[in-house]
Design a protein around this motif. Sequence first.
Motif, PDB file in Angstrom:
ATOM      1  N   GLU A 119       0.829  -1.203   0.000  1.00 59.40           N
ATOM      2  CA  GLU A 119       0.000   0.000   0.000  1.00 59.40           C
ATOM      3  C   GLU A 119       0.864   1.254   0.000  1.00 59.40           C
ATOM      4  O   GLU A 119       1.946   1.290   0.589  1.00 59.40           O
ATOM      5  N   SER A 120       0.388   2.290  -0.641  1.00 55.60           N
ATOM      6  CA  SER A 120       1.051   3.587  -0.584  1.00 55.60           C
ATOM      7  C   SER A 120       0.945   4.156   0.829  1.00 55.60           C
ATOM      8  O   SER A 120      -0.111   4.043   1.467  1.00 55.60           O
ATOM      9  N   PRO A 121       2.011   4.785   1.342  1.00 56.15           N
ATOM     10  CA  PRO A 121       1.927   5.399   2.666  1.00 56.15           C
ATOM     11  C   PRO A 121       1.231   6.758   2.641  1.00 56.15           C
ATOM     12  O   PRO A 121       1.031   7.370   3.687  1.00 56.15           O
ATOM     13  N   GLN A 122       0.868   7.235   1.454  1.00 56.86           N
ATOM     14  CA  GLN A 122       0.282   8.566   1.333  1.00 56.86           C
ATOM     15  C   GLN A 122      -1.210   8.550   1.648  1.00 56.86           C
ATOM     16  O   GLN A 122      -1.851   7.502   1.679  1.00 56.86           O
ATOM     17  N   ALA A 123      -1.755   9.743   1.858  1.00 59.33           N
ATOM     18  CA  ALA A 123      -3.120   9.867   2.366  1.00 59.33           C
ATOM     19  C   ALA A 123      -4.145   9.309   1.389  1.00 59.33           C
ATOM     20  O   ALA A 123      -5.059   8.572   1.785  1.00 59.33           O
ATOM     21  N   ILE A 124      -4.035   9.642   0.107  1.00 60.34           N
ATOM     22  CA  ILE A 124      -4.978   9.159  -0.893  1.00 60.34           C
ATOM     23  C   ILE A 124      -4.483   7.809  -1.393  1.00 60.34           C
ATOM     24  O   ILE A 124      -3.404   7.705  -1.972  1.00 60.34           O
ATOM     25  N   ARG A 125      -5.285   6.761  -1.190  1.00 61.91           N
ATOM     26  CA  ARG A 125      -4.879   5.406  -1.573  1.00 61.91           C
ATOM     27  C   ARG A 125      -5.862   4.834  -2.576  1.00 61.91           C
ATOM     28  O   ARG A 125      -6.961   5.346  -2.759  1.00 61.91           O
ATOM     29  N   LEU A 126      -5.456   3.736  -3.199  1.00 65.35           N
ATOM     30  CA  LEU A 126      -6.262   3.100  -4.229  1.00 65.35           C
ATOM     31  C   LEU A 126      -6.811   1.784  -3.706  1.00 65.35           C
ATOM     32  O   LEU A 126      -6.134   1.059  -2.979  1.00 65.35           O
ATOM     33  N   TYR A 127      -8.049   1.469  -4.112  1.00 67.48           N
ATOM     34  CA  TYR A 127      -8.644   0.212  -3.657  1.00 67.48           C
ATOM     35  C   TYR A 127      -8.125  -0.960  -4.487  1.00 67.48           C
ATOM     36  O   TYR A 127      -8.183  -0.943  -5.717  1.00 67.48           O
ATOM     37  N   SER A 128      -7.602  -1.945  -3.814  1.00 65.06           N
ATOM     38  CA  SER A 128      -7.231  -3.221  -4.431  1.00 65.06           C
ATOM     39  C   SER A 128      -6.968  -4.183  -3.277  1.00 65.06           C
ATOM     40  O   SER A 128      -6.785  -3.762  -2.136  1.00 65.06           O
ATOM     41  N   ARG A 129      -6.945  -5.466  -3.591  1.00 63.75           N
ATOM     42  CA  ARG A 129      -6.671  -6.447  -2.540  1.00 63.75           C
ATOM     43  C   ARG A 129      -6.084  -7.692  -3.167  1.00 63.75           C
ATOM     44  O   ARG A 129      -6.324  -7.989  -4.342  1.00 63.75           O
ATOM     45  N   ILE A 130      -5.309  -8.420  -2.379  1.00 62.69           N
ATOM     46  CA  ILE A 130      -4.735  -9.677  -2.847  1.00 62.69           C
ATOM     47  C   ILE A 130      -5.875 -10.657  -3.118  1.00 62.69           C
ATOM     48  O   ILE A 130      -6.800 -10.798  -2.324  1.00 62.69           O
ATOM     49  N   GLY A 131      -5.802 -11.316  -4.261  1.00 62.43           N
ATOM     50  CA  GLY A 131      -6.853 -12.225  -4.671  1.00 62.43           C
ATOM     51  C   GLY A 131      -7.870 -11.605  -5.611  1.00 62.43           C
ATOM     52  O   GLY A 131      -8.638 -12.312  -6.262  1.00 62.43           O
ATOM     53  N   ARG A 132      -7.878 -10.281  -5.698  1.00 62.61           N
ATOM     54  CA  ARG A 132      -8.813  -9.608  -6.596  1.00 62.61           C
ATOM     55  C   ARG A 132      -8.449  -9.899  -8.047  1.00 62.61           C
ATOM     56  O   ARG A 132      -7.290 -10.097  -8.393  1.00 62.61           O
ATOM     57  N   ARG A 133      -9.474  -9.910  -8.900  1.00 56.83           N
ATOM     58  CA  ARG A 133      -9.277 -10.081 -10.336  1.00 56.83           C
ATOM     59  C   ARG A 133      -9.627  -8.785 -11.057  1.00 56.83           C
ATOM     60  O   ARG A 133     -10.474  -8.020 -10.596  1.00 56.83           O
ATOM     61  N   ALA A 134      -8.974  -8.585 -12.206  1.00 57.83           N
ATOM     62  CA  ALA A 134      -9.262  -7.419 -13.037  1.00 57.83           C
ATOM     63  C   ALA A 134      -9.054  -7.815 -14.492  1.00 57.83           C
ATOM     64  O   ALA A 134      -8.299  -8.752 -14.785  1.00 57.83           O
TER      65      ALA A 134
END
Length: 283
Positions: free
Chosen positions: A132-147
């Motif tokens: 994960e980014s340590p910055q305030a604005i982060r992006l949604y994603s997770r291990i196991g997710r598909r795209a």
Amino acid sequence: MARSRNQASSGAVGVPRVQAVQSAARILWTVGHSGARGMTLNQLAQAVEVPKSTVLRIAQTLVDEGLLEREESTGLFRLGIRTLELASMVLETLEIPRVARPHLEWLSEQTRETVHLCVLDEGEVVYVDKIESPQAIRLYSRIGRRAPAHCTGVGKALMAFLPSTERRRLVEKRPLKRFTPNTITDFFQLEKELEQIRQTGIAYDREEHEPGVRCAAAPVFDLTGRVCAAVSVAVPILRLPPGRLEELAGLVKQATQAISEALGYRAHAKRLAGSRLDVRPGP
């Protein structure tokens, strides 16, 4: 590389399928895709196209084994905690995440943005590691997710090095769905971009999957010279001044070259002069 679900369900030649086991696998897969919403018994039976009474027997067995859980007040089925244990066991057996991890950490430190490691499975990318980014604005994603592969940087990096017949098969199986105005939905336009990726070793997602998010990605090669994974850095456009994405691409390429070498690709590249991806240190 993960086996496709079609391959997994077809079984070895001459070995008959066990229908109840196949139905159980489909139930787990379908409930898993429902996420936190869960599924009712009627929804589940309709989705897997199995009689409700059969689904109930199988699902209850899975509940007893901890692979599913059922909420008493609503009757909704969700994945059970033991599926997480299984997923952890799978990740422990994969060599790529273990080898890649220190290089992903380096990339995270250099960029301070979200870093992903993905593999390809039947035209979709699967996230197998993330920092994960340590910055305030982060992006949604997770291990196991598909795209989808055709509109993500990691997906295009993985698709670019497949045989042309395999690329065509995947696109026929999963049409090029539009997610944003920037999504490539024409096969020949996609092929043109994949050719450029083969030349440069870098793939970009310019708000093609999610509005406001851009990515730079590069492929990882294994000992045999096969692309086995891809790494990306994902950035919200609010933190992306002109030239920054190209700067990040150089860092991503350094990381994937290091991972490839750790998997034995340098020896392969020396044996095959004229390899498709230069393994010298990046910029």
